[in-house]
Every structure is written in C-alpha cells, then in structure tokens.
Design an enzyme around this catalytic site. Sequence first.
Site, PDB file in Angstrom:
ATOM      1  N   HIS A 127       0.842  -1.197   0.000  1.00  0.00           N
ATOM      2  CA  HIS A 127       0.000   0.000   0.000  1.00  0.00           C
ATOM      3  C   HIS A 127       0.875   1.243   0.000  1.00  0.00           C
ATOM      4  O   HIS A 127       1.767   1.395   0.843  1.00  0.00           O
ATOM      5  CB  HIS A 127      -0.913   0.018   1.228  1.00  0.00           C
ATOM      6  CG  HIS A 127      -1.935   1.121   1.186  1.00  0.00           C
ATOM      7  ND1 HIS A 127      -3.218   0.921   0.717  1.00  0.00           N
ATOM      8  CD2 HIS A 127      -1.862   2.421   1.543  1.00  0.00           C
ATOM      9  CE1 HIS A 127      -3.886   2.061   0.788  1.00  0.00           C
ATOM     10  NE2 HIS A 127      -3.080   2.996   1.292  1.00  0.00           N
ATOM     11  N   SER A 128       0.637   2.148  -0.942  1.00  0.00           N
ATOM     12  CA  SER A 128       1.373   3.398  -1.069  1.00  0.00           C
ATOM     13  C   SER A 128       2.868   3.098  -1.219  1.00  0.00           C
ATOM     14  O   SER A 128       3.259   2.402  -2.150  1.00  0.00           O
ATOM     15  CB  SER A 128       1.065   4.315   0.119  1.00  0.00           C
ATOM     16  OG  SER A 128       1.487   5.640  -0.132  1.00  0.00           O
ATOM     17  N   MET A 129       3.714   3.576  -0.321  1.00  0.00           N
ATOM     18  CA  MET A 129       5.134   3.251  -0.417  1.00  0.00           C
ATOM     19  C   MET A 129       5.345   1.747  -0.518  1.00  0.00           C
ATOM     20  O   MET A 129       6.232   1.264  -1.246  1.00  0.00           O
ATOM     21  CB  MET A 129       5.894   3.791   0.795  1.00  0.00           C
ATOM     22  CG  MET A 129       7.387   3.485   0.785  1.00  0.00           C
ATOM     23  SD  MET A 129       8.255   3.966   2.313  1.00  0.00           S
ATOM     24  CE  MET A 129       7.813   2.599   3.387  1.00  0.00           C
TER      25      MET A 129
END
Length: 294
Positions: A127-129
């Site tokens: 998720h994200s990074m």
Amino acid sequence: MTANTTIPESTQLQERITRLTADKRAQLLTRLRAEPARPESPWLVRFSRSDAATVRLFCFSYAGSGASIFRGWTDGLPADVDVWAAQLPGRETRVGEQPVRRMTPVIDALEAAIRPQLDLPYVFFGHSMGALVAFELARRLRAAGLPEPAHLFLAAFRAPQLANPNIKIYHLPDEVLKTVLLKEGTPQQVLENDELMRALLPTLRADFELCDTYQYAAEPPLRMPVSVFGGHQDVRVGRSDLEPWRDQAAGPFRLAMIPGSHFFLHSAQDLLLTELVSDLGAASLITEGTEVHD
C-alpha cells in the site's frame, strides 16, 4: 531458588513440553519434523501460524507505518493464507534503528529475508510506499532467478514509470508536512498528538525521502497477474495515476476503485480483503469456501 531468580526460556519450554500429554507431544514432534526450520529475520513478521496454509501473503506498509497494520488481516482471510508483513527499521519492534532513506538497501535486505520463505506459493500486497517496495522486490526476485510472486496486489501508488507530479515533501517544516498529511487522510487526532508526531515524523520523513529519490529503471513487464486498487477520495493518487500500472503487467491486469481516502485499507478493510480473496480463489491459490482464521 530466590524469588527474583530468572528461569532460562529454554528451561521453561522444556517444562511446558513435559506437561503435555503423550498425544500432544507426538503431535508437536510431527509438526517440528514436517516444518523446516526458518531463520528469523527482523525484516519480516509472521502473524498467522496455520498448518493449513497453501499460500503466503507478504504485506508492505505505507510510509511511517509498520507491520502491525496488517495484524488484523488474519481475522478476515481464510486459514490457508499465511500472513506476513515487512518491518522496516525505525518503527515498532525496530524503533531504535535508523530508518533507511533509499530503495536499494531496503530491497537488498528484504530479498535476503524472504529467500528462506519461498517454499510455498506466495503473493505480495503493498500500500502506497509499500506498493513501490513490493514491485521492486518482485523484479529483484525475478532477476535473481528465484520463485516469483503468484500475484501482485498494489494499492494507492502511481505507476512507477510516471514522473512524480508532487513536490518533494520530506524536507518540509513540520507544520507544513502535517497539513499535507491531513489532506491525504491522516486523522486530525493523530496530527494533534505532539508526542506521537515527535516519534513518527523522523521515520515518516525518511520514508518520503525513499519514495521521492526513487528512480525507475525500465525492465520487461512482470509475468504474474497484477491487481491495483485506488481510493475514490484519494486526493494524491487518482485513477489516471493507477491505470498505467497495466504497462508493468504482461499477464492479467485489473484496476478496482474502493470507497475511501488514501488510507482505504483501514476504512474499507473488509471490502479490500474480499477483493484479495476473490483473486486468490480465481487463481486456485486458496480453496473456495475455506473458513477464516480463528
């Protein structure tokens, strides 16, 4: 023995084993013989210990967070999914360590940590990074000739070949950085907790620096199916940022938008896990209708 004498853990374990019934001791011995020893690594945390596991799910968290955000996933996933999460330095159990500010050393360490755990089919969720980390780790494992993920689940991060449309934020003053975080969906009560933010900001800045200094290198698309998820109300990563992930997939690709802000993995966790289970079942990585973890 005095009251403050410490009993060695090995002795305590032996005493517990001797108190088991003969049947329980036999079951324990069978399990120990059947399951090969795996070296522990601070880079990975295992949340489920199911004997019925048919697939491992390795999770990678968003900037500033740690492995514990995936602890509750065992309750919403079938018992044949073995849940693991990456634990980067500078957070939770590794809070005393300096966070890493570049992608390459993170991938180097995760490759070494995950190698002993590839005896079962496995998938990545980031998720994200964490999506960027999962993507780069999948490419590293392919380059090393190791078993590749059977499926790649990526959420809330623009396709890596796209230029970063946002200003670099890791060097911003604290109050400006908090404003950015609030806009992206970080709860107000978290940002107003001065003690929490003093502990969080150094790691958060390092993670932002890792993402802002990342340099994409063109390679052939990945062969496994890729599922990408975005939040309908995510102000930083929109559908147009996510659709180009298709270029990174040589196999099946799908994009699903989920209600919520950048952190929809919390606000819409049940829906997200339903999406994962559906894809895992379609790929025959889990048995349809299996019960969730106790």
